[in-house]
Scaffold this active site. Sequence first.
Site, mmCIF file in Angstrom:
data_model
loop_
_atom_site.group_PDB
_atom_site.id
_atom_site.type_symbol
_atom_site.label_atom_id
_atom_site.label_comp_id
_atom_site.label_asym_id
_atom_site.label_seq_id
_atom_site.Cartn_x
_atom_site.Cartn_y
_atom_site.Cartn_z
ATOM 1 C CB SER A 43 -0.881 -0.025 1.263
ATOM 2 O OG SER A 43 -1.564 1.194 1.450
ATOM 3 N N GLY A 44 0.298 2.370 -0.367
ATOM 4 C CA GLY A 44 0.887 3.684 -0.149
ATOM 5 C C GLY A 44 2.285 3.872 -0.693
ATOM 6 C CG ASP B 234 4.403 -8.423 12.337
ATOM 7 O OD1 ASP B 234 5.040 -7.343 12.313
ATOM 8 O OD2 ASP B 234 3.603 -8.728 13.234
ATOM 9 C CE1 TYR C 66 4.020 7.271 11.777
ATOM 10 C CE2 TYR C 66 4.852 9.513 11.893
ATOM 11 C CZ TYR C 66 4.509 8.399 11.142
ATOM 12 O OH TYR C 66 4.668 8.407 9.775
#
Length: 291
Positions: free
Chosen positions: A33-34, A80, A180
């Site tokens: 994704s992205g 993962d 983050y």
Amino acid sequence: MEGKGDAMQVPGKRAGVIFDVEGVRAVVTGAASGLGFAMAEVLALNGARVNLLDSNGDLLEAAVKELADEGATVSGELCDVSDPDAVDRVFGAIAEREGGLDAVFANAGISRGAGVIVEEGQIEHADRSAYRQVIDVNLDGVVWTVQAAARVMRPQRHGRIVVTASTAGLSTEAFCGYGYIAAKGGVVNLVRQAALDLARDNVLVNGIAPGPFHTRIGGPSGGDPDVEEYWASTVPLGRMADPSELQGLVLLLAAPRASTFLTGAIIPVDGGTLVGPPISAFSRPAGGFVR
Ligand SMILES: NC(=O)c1ccc[n+]([C@@H]2O[C@H](COP(=O)([O-])OP(=O)(O)OC[C@H]3O[C@@H](n4cnc5c(N)ncnc54)[C@H](O)[C@@H]3O)[C@@H](O)[C@H]2O)c1
């Protein structure tokens, strides 16, 4: 694969030679994704052999199919990055199959936890479980990925490692949670330390610091429109970016004949965000400050 500044010896147009990634054996994490998909796409559609890694099986399958349908040489591995054993296992298998690795993009990342702009994001209230999840993926996951890449690249005495950091690793960001901010700040200095460590073996390590891009990180259907409007208002260029706007830099960093003297850098791709707030954010007194 590595050629040191020899592109100028080739007659004709130089850009296609300097940015050539044909046959480059690449791994991209968070590739379904992205930004990760944009990285995988530009490499694969220009002839690289790209291994897409992601923890989301459905998205991964669709991403690999999309690129394979365009004739690219791609494969997908469920992985993962917060699980170091899984990362070692997957990288070991890919390196054995490919006979080495030329470019690894440690890109997988998540965002969890409220930003300090709201009360629940303030340091006294910061959610520990959200903090832990983000550190596990965005910091530890990058460490395990860089470690696995280095184990393959150091003995072969060449390679490129590129970490997706963030402007939130170089500055404050009111909408981001503590996990983050801490993780992105951490990977910025990890890039520098790994660049120093691996330079003696001709492995180059750099970071990309994106500003706000339209991806799934704010949710599957994109972000909240109010939040997206806020992000756009923080950018001097006045808008969020499309992931394709990162692709030129990806070629620069991955191509064996490009950026051969570039290591330890954190490159902002942020529409000018780190330069400062847009001029429109300042209210100007009548007559300005001209004396
Ligand atoms: N979108 C932005 O504005 C922006 C800005 C700065 C930095 N970034 C960084 O860019 C990177 C990519 O994010 P994006 O915006 O493309 O988001 P995204 O959600 O569109 O893509 C992230 C991908 O990573 C995968 N992923 C999540 N956890 C994983 C794990 N543990 N192991 C493997 N794969 C995992 C997801 O399944 C997804 O496919 C992240 O590191 C993010 O922090 C994004």
